[in-house]
Design an enzyme around this catalytic site. Structure first.
Site, PDB file in Angstrom:
ATOM      1  N   GLY A 116      67.033  38.676   5.770  1.00  0.00           N
ATOM      2  CA  GLY A 116      67.945  39.129   4.722  1.00  0.00           C
ATOM      3  C   GLY A 116      68.742  38.013   4.085  1.00  0.00           C
ATOM      4  O   GLY A 116      69.831  38.238   3.562  1.00  0.00           O
ATOM      5  N   ASN A 154      47.011  41.584   3.092  1.00  0.00           N
ATOM      6  CA  ASN A 154      46.972  43.047   2.999  1.00  0.00           C
ATOM      7  C   ASN A 154      45.572  43.520   3.353  1.00  0.00           C
ATOM      8  O   ASN A 154      44.598  43.129   2.719  1.00  0.00           O
ATOM      9  CB  ASN A 154      47.347  43.503   1.597  1.00  0.00           C
ATOM     10  N   ARG A 171      43.755  46.117   2.953  1.00  0.00           N
ATOM     11  CA  ARG A 171      43.472  47.374   2.237  1.00  0.00           C
ATOM     12  C   ARG A 171      43.179  47.056   0.786  1.00  0.00           C
ATOM     13  O   ARG A 171      43.303  45.909   0.351  1.00  0.00           O
ATOM     14  CB  ARG A 171      44.704  48.268   2.308  1.00  0.00           C
TER      15      ARG A 171
END
Lengths: 148, 446, 446, 148
Positions: free
Chosen positions: C164, C289, C291
């Site tokens: 963050g 990724n 996919r």
């Protein structure tokens, strides 16, 4: 139950209420008496014609007059071309607002294909509006002036 | 490049040309009749001019009105699309006389190809194959026998003055020649007062195959391969493919070489299509269309070329910038012409389109001026959409077309979508085994 | 090939997969929540099963419900699309445990790439470039200086336990290193109770470039080139291009060679995408990724390949049947993601679509599950359409996209179409001169 | 008909309430008097959802029950699976039309993921309809039976 089974006036009143309040059904029961009014849901008219996303201005007509309601007594252009209000530059215009014209009188010229076409008044009357400027391009069926 | 192009057409082809202009950054002027005020080509144009009442004669065929519209809007070029004034040599001349560019061939070439006899003579002189036959009239039976021996059977004896099928007889074999000869001459004399006849090879099961060409003003001519347009009903094409399932690439190359050499010699420029009958490995020239064709998208898909862009570039004097060897053919494309007609009776069905949802996804192209809420006017051609698919192979293209036809929703008016769905499932079509007669029989076999 | 494929997704990607199945002749089962009863993917499916209430957790993420739907309909394979369960290794395992095929990589590879640290370690061992930096924690300032000398400035001092943005400091040059080092350690100690830090090259103006790969179960791995996805807002991609305006084909080839060799070694199969930051000619792997990606169509356009078809074929055990040298890149493609959001505030705008009119013509593809009358539900992703164009060159693709965006009509809900129209006119975009920070600034510059 | 069966003002007031509260129906009963007002759902403005050209059958749901109006007292499936009316083949079914059931009583089983889930009656009453056959696949929210 004596006489009339119903009172037409009551029903009319109920029907008015039904319509005004945009209801679709009213039912009243009192003892063994019952009144029921039903109104079909208002049929959806066709949806308004969809607007296509315009690239720039959607319909930039040469003159956008076609979009407006055509006034009564309007004289429409019979052709595409350049409209002129006078026979030559500097000359007196054929017509002026408030002036009377006779049927068949030339009211303006339209130049198309290097030819000047005389546009004649289709009916007698008084010129109440001139909808184009001299030298302006006009399209077919465009209102040019109004003779009332 | 042009400053502003007036598109002298309507419907999907007006939109097609508008798209090409827009992508080149050229503003367009739409012209339209009073019946087309809400048409897509008008709504998406930069400018539009109403040129006349619904009748095509007084609007889309009204040359003075179109030229005036070009003059008042300051257009410097006119694209005629197809149909209407696209093959009118006089219009092309008038456009040039007014100092504007006609986006198409020269008026002389339009006129030459508009005269079917002159076109055939020109093509013959350029070495383009015609239907084999006698050179002119056949004077007696002996001469007829000599011609027949040369070209073979079946053959046609045709009245020189003929037309509409009269004065035309088929001889399937040598023993039928004398009768055909006699009857054709008698019919010709009765019908036309002239018993001159000639003899042509009879093509009983031809395909309609056409070749797309493009030529610049600098002597470059290329072809973009063939389209098979054999699926016709009453001489109206219904579905087209590129390439033809019947043609080898060697046949394409050799026809292409003859045609491009011929057109180079002729000095032809801009787009053109040569139509042929094709049977038994032989091409026979029918006619040349000196304009963009309805079915040009199938060629665009397999060649990766924007034919309207090429027309605009060439008309503006630019060189093609590539040669025949740069033209590559990839995959297979099919176009279905969707018309506002009953798919069984072929009665036109003008009216309001309540739902219009085009198919999407990979390899699917829709060229259409329809939108939901549009009212198809009754005055013009009934074609309302072209659905084009492209895929690596013909079976994949058929599968894709079947899928896309299944997604295509046009409601409110009847269209020929159901007929196209049937064609995709017809074994003869799937096998690529059809002639120009197939569709007519298929349609009546419901 | 599969007998029946269940598509465990919704929206445009469900439709995309359905189309590929249909073209292969495979029946499909659509699953849907009660909010999606009228959705396009349901209306066009061969079969559909309602699997739960609107909440994605109870429907599209509901593994037992989806597996039951597959069982009761007799599906033998499941395509997960993107999002939802597409990168859930447990789901892939369950699918296999039920004797069905998961159309995607092995559960082990999904799991490996799902763990970002394991993924980086695996890629490093395969020779795929990462962000240059220290190997693990940097113990003192001297060591930090040594690392800095090796990798150069600017650099980032990052808390090992961080996240963050906390415990992360930039040193633009050598004289800022000591301060960055000290502050980062202090922040790290305060925030995470652990002052271990490491050093990484700081990429201040990177592009997001990703590589599409496809692998079969027989050891063949090819890549289909890169996509430039730098146009992002809050880490959401908005527009993608293939190829990248910044990459040379030599850079593509050399990255591709490293990646495909690595994945071959890994035994990877089916589709995958490696995401990189790219700056100053250097690639740095971010994540993989496992996919199909939202932006896969731009790759399909330039490579002439149907990636979903390839996924299905490979999952069914078929060999790719081609090699890297058979993959050709033609022209340029751009995709605009159209979302149901206010184009200025980015507030979601679910609701009824009154008008849906997709652009058409040459080189234009629309992947969308919208239709006129459809109500965009408020429960799911706001992307409602992908508009993809393909043209011979990037300037032509931009002109085509501009033209197509002008024709695209979605009314009733606000969409990001106006933002895409603005992007097409932005000089930086037109020049191809943008980083992952550009769009954020452009959006706020209204 | 003697006297007014209704008071127009009351009806108008009720109609206003109906509209303002976005209700579709109000019914009042007082002794043997009853008033009922119905307003159609305001979906009428939208044209009917267009039908897309279906490839085959457009929405071949596993069971197409979702298309029909859901009867009052219907018990809906909480999951996708195979419904069974009896605990095992040949056994006595849990329920039968005309039979009374208690709230919480098992009315059928749904097999999902090799697990048999007991579906219990949400309320007591009489089984008036059984909408599925034993061994039939069911989808989420599909009506299974009616308990009135």
């Amino acid at each position: 139950m004596s006489g009339m089974l119903f009172d037409p006036e009551s029903i009319r009143t109920l029907a008015t209420i039904l319509r005004e309040t945009a209801l679709t059904e009213i039912e009243l029961v009192e003892g063994d008496r019952r009144i029921r009014l039903v109104r079909a849901a208002p049929q959806a008219a066709h949806a308004a014609t969809p607007t296509l996303a315009p690239i720039a201005a959607p319909i930039v007509a040469v003159a956008a007059a076609a979009e407006e309601a055509i006034p009564a007594g309007a004289v429409m252009s019979p052709m595409v071309g350049i409209a002129y209000l006078a026979p030559e530059p500097g000359a007196t215009p054929f017509i002026a607002v408030g002036r009377a014209v006779a049927a068949g009188q030339t009211v303006l010229l339209i130049e198309a294909m290097k030819t000047f076409n005389q546009i004649k008044a289709p009916h007698a009357g008084t010129v109440t509006r001139i909808l184009i400027a001299s030298g302006e391009p006009v399209e077919y069926a465009q209102p040019l002036l109004v003779i009332e | 490049m042009f400053q502003k192009v007036l598109i002298a057409n309507r419907g999907e082809i007006a939109l097609r040309i508008q798209r090409a202009c827009r992508e080149l950054g050229i503003p367009t002027v739409a012209v339209h009749s009073t019946a087309d005020t809400d048409a897509m080509h008008v709504r998406l144009a930069d400018e539009s001019v109403c040129i006349g009442p619904p009748s095509a004669r007084e609007s889309y065929l009204n040359m003075p009105a179109i030229l005036s519209a070009a003059a008042v809007t300051g257009a410097d070029a006119i694209h005629p699309g197809y149909g209407f004034l696209s093959e009118n040599a006089k219009f092309a001349e008038m456009v040039e006389a007014h100092g504007m560019t006609f986006i198409g061939p020269s008026p002389a070439h339009i006129r030459m190809m508009g005269d079917k006899i002159a076109a055939k003579a020109a093509m013959a002189s350029l070495g383009v194959p015609l239907v084999p036959g006698s050179d002119g009239a056949v004077l007696d039976l002996d001469q007829a026998r000599a011609v027949a021996d040369r070209i073979g059977y079946p053959l046609l004896v045709k009245a020189a003055a003929g037309g509409g099928g009269r004065g035309m007889k088929v001889a399937q074999a040598a023993d039928e020649l004398e009768e055909a000869w006699t009857v054709a001459r008698t019919e010709a004399r009765t019908a036309f007062g002239d018993d001159a006849v000639y003899i042509e090879k009879y093509l009983d099961r031809p395909r309609h195959i056409e070749l797309q060409v493009m030529a610049d003003a600098h002597g470059s001519v290329v072809h973009f391969g063939e389209r098979d347009c054999s699926l016709q009903r009453r001489h109206q094409k219904l579905l087209e493919e590129a390439g033809s399932p019947a043609l080898t690439s060697a046949e394409r190359d050799s026809l292409g070489a003859v045609v491009t050499a011929g057109l180079r010699k002729l000095g032809y420029r801009n787009a053109g299509t040569l139509e042929f009958l094709y049977q038994d490995g032989q091409f026979a020239f029918i006619e040349m269309n000196t304009r963009l064709q309805v079915e040009h998208p199938v060629t665009e898909m397999v060649c990766g070329v924007d034919l309207v862009r090429e027309q605009l570039r060439v008309a503006a004097g630019q060189a093609l910038g590539y040669e025949q060897s740069d033209v590559e053919f990839r995959g297979h494309a099919i176009e279905c012409r969707v018309t506002a007609e009953d798919p069984e009776t072929f009665m036109p069905t003008p009216g309001r389109v309540d739902v219009f949802h085009a198919p999407g996804g990979l390899g699917v192209r829709v060229d259409s001026a329809l939108y939901a809420g549009y009212v198809v006017p009754p005055y013009y051609d009934s074609m309302v959409a072209k659905l084009i698919v492209h895929a690596p192979t013909r079976p994949e293209a058929i599968a894709r077309m079947r899928r896309a036809l299944g997604e295509f929703a046009i409601q409110g008016i009847k269209t020929t979508l159901p007929l196209h769905r049937r064609i995709m499932d017809a074994p003869e079509f799937v096998a690529g085994d059809y002639t120009i007669h197939w569709l007519e029989r298929f349609v009546s076999s419901v």
